[in-house]
Write an enzyme that holds these catalytic residues in place. Structure first.
Site, PDB file in Angstrom:
ATOM      1  NE  ARG A   1      -0.785   5.239   8.600  1.00 43.03           N
ATOM      2  CZ  ARG A   1      -2.073   5.097   8.914  1.00 43.03           C
ATOM      3  NH1 ARG A   1      -2.481   5.362  10.136  1.00 43.03           N
ATOM      4  NH2 ARG A   1      -2.937   4.689   8.006  1.00 43.03           N
TER       5      ARG A   1
ATOM      6  CB  CYS B   1      -5.799  -0.491   4.518  1.00 47.53           C
ATOM      7  SG  CYS B   1      -5.403   0.117   2.866  1.00 47.53           S
TER       8      CYS B   1
ATOM      9  CG  HIS C   1      -1.753  -1.048   5.948  1.00 49.71           C
ATOM     10  ND1 HIS C   1      -2.335  -0.062   6.710  1.00 49.71           N
ATOM     11  CD2 HIS C   1      -1.847  -0.627   4.666  1.00 49.71           C
ATOM     12  CE1 HIS C   1      -2.744   0.922   5.916  1.00 49.71           C
ATOM     13  NE2 HIS C   1      -2.462   0.610   4.669  1.00 49.71           N
TER      14      HIS C   1
ATOM     15  CB  CYS D   1      -0.908   0.007   1.226  1.00 51.61           C
ATOM     16  SG  CYS D   1      -2.040   1.425   1.254  1.00 51.61           S
TER      17      CYS D   1
ATOM     18  CG  ASP E   1      -0.796   4.141   5.228  1.00 54.54           C
ATOM     19  OD1 ASP E   1       0.089   4.676   5.918  1.00 54.54           O
ATOM     20  OD2 ASP E   1      -1.997   4.131   5.551  1.00 54.54           O
TER      21      ASP E   1
HETATM   22 ZN   LIG Z   1      -3.427   1.265   2.979  1.00 50.67          ZN
END
Ligand SMILES: [Zn+2]
Length: 207
Positions: A46, A101, A98, A42, A44
């Protein structure tokens, strides 16, 4: 100092530290890349692939998009997979989702008219959610539903990968892995490879 200036300053220090530890490191990696693993994760902020797996430059070939999707009509993802398998000859592909998400969460909520590109990107995930309606609706809370769907999503993307001609005809032995990352403790977990049973598409709203 602005965040960007800080990033550049940290880069200078990092490069110097890498050379101090291994004088030939950059000379070596500048000649060729030979990663064993393709990482599909992803976007993302993080869930940075190299950071959470403590990988060095050269160890991971990475594709990241919102909600770690593998769609054959996505030229970006398809080209990364093709190059990784045919040219770099990776031996492993990790699909890493994750918990918590935002992309997975968005696919379980009404469309946001302000985000047309995100809506288009997540459309396959909306269809997947409909196929798993019974499982998802049996979750105790919306957050639990998001996390269960994040797992189902990883397993579905592995199935999509296995069906791709470039994977089926790969010359090298390829192992596919489904992992999921927890933002709450920084740990990766290995998911079972089998896809969860699917149900026929149902016209059910999730939020
Ligand atoms: Zn995500």
């Amino acid at each position: 100092m602005s965040h960007q200036k800080l990033m550049l300053a940290k880069n200078v220090a990092w490069a110097a530290d890498m050379i101090r530890r291994d004088a030939d490191f950059f000379t070596r990696i500048s000649k060729i890349q030979n990663p064993e693993t393709l990482w599909i994760g992803c976007a993302d902020s993080r869930v940075p692939a190299e950071k959470i797996t403590v990988s060095l430059p050269g160890e991971l070939f990475v594709h990241r998009n919102i909600a770690n999707l593998v769609c054959t009509d996505d030229t970006n993802a398809a080209s990364v997979i093709e190059y990784a398998v045919k040219v770099l000859k990776v031996r492993h592909i990790v699909v890493c989702g994750h918990y918590g998400c935002g992309g997975v969460r968005a696919a379980l909520m009404p469309l946001d008219p302000d985000l047309p590109a995100v809506n288009r990107h997540l459309q396959p995930l909306r269809e997947l959610a409909a196929r798993h309606a019974t499982t998802l609706l049996s979750c105790d809370s919306f957050d639990a539903r998001v996390d269960r769907f994040a797992e189902i999503n990883v397993q579905h993307q592995l199935t999509a990968l296995r069906r791709m001609p470039v994977i089926r005809t790969a010359e090298q032995a390829l192992t596919l892995h489904g992992w999921i990352f927890s933002l709450e403790d920084g740990r990766l977990q290995v998911l079972p490879q089998d896809s969860a049973p699917t149900q026929p598409i149902a016209a059910i709203k999730f939020a």
